[in-house]
Design a protein around this motif. Structure first.
Motif, mmCIF file in Angstrom:
data_model
loop_
_atom_site.group_PDB
_atom_site.id
_atom_site.type_symbol
_atom_site.label_atom_id
_atom_site.label_comp_id
_atom_site.label_asym_id
_atom_site.label_seq_id
_atom_site.Cartn_x
_atom_site.Cartn_y
_atom_site.Cartn_z
ATOM 1 N N LEU A 15 0.850 -1.182 0.000
ATOM 2 C CA LEU A 15 0.000 0.000 0.000
ATOM 3 C C LEU A 15 0.884 1.229 0.000
ATOM 4 O O LEU A 15 1.710 1.407 0.901
ATOM 5 C CB LEU A 15 -0.893 0.013 1.236
ATOM 6 N N VAL A 16 0.720 2.082 -0.997
ATOM 7 C CA VAL A 16 1.506 3.302 -1.120
ATOM 8 C C VAL A 16 0.598 4.476 -0.801
ATOM 9 O O VAL A 16 -0.483 4.609 -1.381
ATOM 10 C CB VAL A 16 2.092 3.440 -2.544
ATOM 11 N N ASP A 17 1.016 5.329 0.126
ATOM 12 C CA ASP A 17 0.223 6.498 0.507
ATOM 13 C C ASP A 17 0.392 7.570 -0.568
ATOM 14 O O ASP A 17 1.431 8.199 -0.680
ATOM 15 C CB ASP A 17 0.688 7.026 1.867
ATOM 16 N N ASP A 18 -0.645 7.737 -1.370
ATOM 17 C CA ASP A 18 -0.594 8.761 -2.406
ATOM 18 C C ASP A 18 -1.602 9.870 -2.122
ATOM 19 O O ASP A 18 -2.077 10.555 -3.016
ATOM 20 C CB ASP A 18 -0.789 8.157 -3.798
ATOM 21 N N GLY A 19 -1.911 10.067 -0.827
ATOM 22 C CA GLY A 19 -2.830 11.113 -0.407
ATOM 23 C C GLY A 19 -2.106 12.430 -0.220
ATOM 24 O O GLY A 19 -1.009 12.646 -0.728
ATOM 25 N N ALA A 20 -2.723 13.293 0.545
ATOM 26 C CA ALA A 20 -2.143 14.606 0.818
ATOM 27 C C ALA A 20 -0.966 14.479 1.777
ATOM 28 O O ALA A 20 -0.925 13.587 2.625
ATOM 29 C CB ALA A 20 -3.212 15.522 1.404
ATOM 30 N N ALA A 21 0.003 15.380 1.626
ATOM 31 C CA ALA A 21 1.165 15.395 2.531
ATOM 32 C C ALA A 21 0.715 15.777 3.921
ATOM 33 O O ALA A 21 -0.255 16.507 4.077
ATOM 34 C CB ALA A 21 2.205 16.374 1.998
ATOM 35 N N PRO A 22 1.329 15.298 4.994
ATOM 36 C CA PRO A 22 2.503 14.429 4.981
ATOM 37 C C PRO A 22 2.109 12.982 4.684
ATOM 38 O O PRO A 22 1.102 12.490 5.170
ATOM 39 C CB PRO A 22 3.055 14.560 6.397
ATOM 40 N N LEU A 23 2.932 12.346 3.892
ATOM 41 C CA LEU A 23 2.667 10.964 3.482
ATOM 42 C C LEU A 23 3.235 9.979 4.491
ATOM 43 O O LEU A 23 4.249 10.235 5.124
ATOM 44 C CB LEU A 23 3.287 10.702 2.105
ATOM 45 N N GLN A 24 2.571 8.848 4.621
ATOM 46 C CA GLN A 24 3.032 7.768 5.490
ATOM 47 C C GLN A 24 3.909 6.818 4.686
ATOM 48 O O GLN A 24 3.842 6.773 3.456
ATOM 49 C CB GLN A 24 1.841 7.001 6.072
ATOM 50 N N GLU A 25 4.721 6.039 5.392
ATOM 51 C CA GLU A 25 5.558 5.031 4.737
ATOM 52 C C GLU A 25 4.677 3.934 4.136
ATOM 53 O O GLU A 25 3.554 3.709 4.584
ATOM 54 C CB GLU A 25 6.525 4.409 5.755
ATOM 55 N N ASP A 26 5.210 3.225 3.129
ATOM 56 C CA ASP A 26 4.490 2.113 2.509
ATOM 57 C C ASP A 26 4.173 1.050 3.563
ATOM 58 O O ASP A 26 4.934 0.847 4.507
ATOM 59 C CB ASP A 26 5.331 1.450 1.423
ATOM 60 N N VAL A 27 3.050 0.372 3.386
ATOM 61 C CA VAL A 27 2.679 -0.771 4.221
ATOM 62 C C VAL A 27 2.776 -2.006 3.342
ATOM 63 O O VAL A 27 2.201 -2.057 2.255
ATOM 64 C CB VAL A 27 1.250 -0.626 4.783
ATOM 65 N N ILE A 28 3.517 -3.010 3.815
ATOM 66 C CA ILE A 28 3.674 -4.259 3.065
ATOM 67 C C ILE A 28 2.934 -5.360 3.807
ATOM 68 O O ILE A 28 3.191 -5.606 4.991
ATOM 69 C CB ILE A 28 5.158 -4.609 2.893
ATOM 70 N N ILE A 29 2.008 -6.000 3.108
ATOM 71 C CA ILE A 29 1.188 -7.055 3.684
ATOM 72 C C ILE A 29 1.580 -8.368 3.021
ATOM 73 O O ILE A 29 1.527 -8.495 1.800
ATOM 74 C CB ILE A 29 -0.307 -6.775 3.459
ATOM 75 N N ASN A 30 2.005 -9.335 3.829
ATOM 76 C CA ASN A 30 2.350 -10.675 3.335
ATOM 77 C C ASN A 30 1.273 -11.636 3.810
ATOM 78 O O ASN A 30 1.079 -11.811 5.009
ATOM 79 C CB ASN A 30 3.700 -11.129 3.884
ATOM 80 N N SER A 31 0.589 -12.256 2.868
ATOM 81 C CA SER A 31 -0.475 -13.197 3.201
ATOM 82 C C SER A 31 0.020 -14.616 2.969
ATOM 83 O O SER A 31 0.230 -15.034 1.826
ATOM 84 C CB SER A 31 -1.703 -12.904 2.345
ATOM 85 N N PHE A 32 0.227 -15.337 4.069
ATOM 86 C CA PHE A 32 0.636 -16.735 4.034
ATOM 87 C C PHE A 32 -0.575 -17.594 4.388
ATOM 88 O O PHE A 32 -1.600 -17.090 4.839
ATOM 89 C CB PHE A 32 1.750 -16.999 5.054
ATOM 90 N N ALA A 33 -0.475 -18.903 4.233
ATOM 91 C CA ALA A 33 -1.573 -19.803 4.594
ATOM 92 C C ALA A 33 -1.867 -19.743 6.090
ATOM 93 O O ALA A 33 -3.020 -19.817 6.508
ATOM 94 C CB ALA A 33 -1.244 -21.233 4.177
ATOM 95 N N GLU A 34 -0.820 -19.605 6.936
ATOM 96 C CA GLU A 34 -0.998 -19.678 8.386
ATOM 97 C C GLU A 34 -1.104 -18.335 9.089
ATOM 98 O O GLU A 34 -1.465 -18.269 10.259
ATOM 99 C CB GLU A 34 0.143 -20.488 9.012
ATOM 100 N N CYS A 35 -0.765 -17.216 8.398
ATOM 101 C CA CYS A 35 -0.835 -15.897 9.040
ATOM 102 C C CYS A 35 -0.726 -14.800 7.991
ATOM 103 O O CYS A 35 -0.430 -15.058 6.833
ATOM 104 C CB CYS A 35 0.276 -15.732 10.077
ATOM 105 N N VAL A 36 -0.959 -13.581 8.445
ATOM 106 C CA VAL A 36 -0.779 -12.387 7.628
ATOM 107 C C VAL A 36 0.113 -11.448 8.414
ATOM 108 O O VAL A 36 -0.110 -11.229 9.613
ATOM 109 C CB VAL A 36 -2.132 -11.706 7.313
#
Length: 81
Positions: A15-36
């Motif tokens: 997830l890339v924050d492309d909203g108004a400044a100030p922008l937040q850092e990217d959020v990386i989501i890893n979806s595995f079979a046993e957890c996220v």
């Protein structure tokens, strides 16, 4: 803006924050079979912060996004499993 990539053992959503400044850092989501896992760089500590959710917690989070304030427990119909 977001991207989706399918890896060998997981699906990776960024997830890339492309909203108004100030922008937040990217959020990386890893979806595995046993957890996220959710990861985000914290510039205050200069470290990546990581949260791990069970599949049940992800299910509850998805349901909570559409519900009003309150306390809930989702019931799973065992015949559908």
């Amino acid at each position: 803006m977001f991207s989706i990539e399918h890896e060998f053992d997981s699906t990776v959503i960024t997830l890339v924050d492309d909203g108004a400044a100030p922008l937040q850092e990217d959020v990386i989501i890893n979806s595995f079979a046993e957890c996220v896992t959710l990861e985000q760089f914290d510039p205050r500590t200069d470290r990546v912060q990581k949260i791990t959710l069970s599949p049940e917690q992800v299910r509850d989070l998805a349901a909570a996004l559409d519900l009003p304030e309150g306390v809930y427990q989702l019931r799973v119909d065992r015949d559908q499993d």
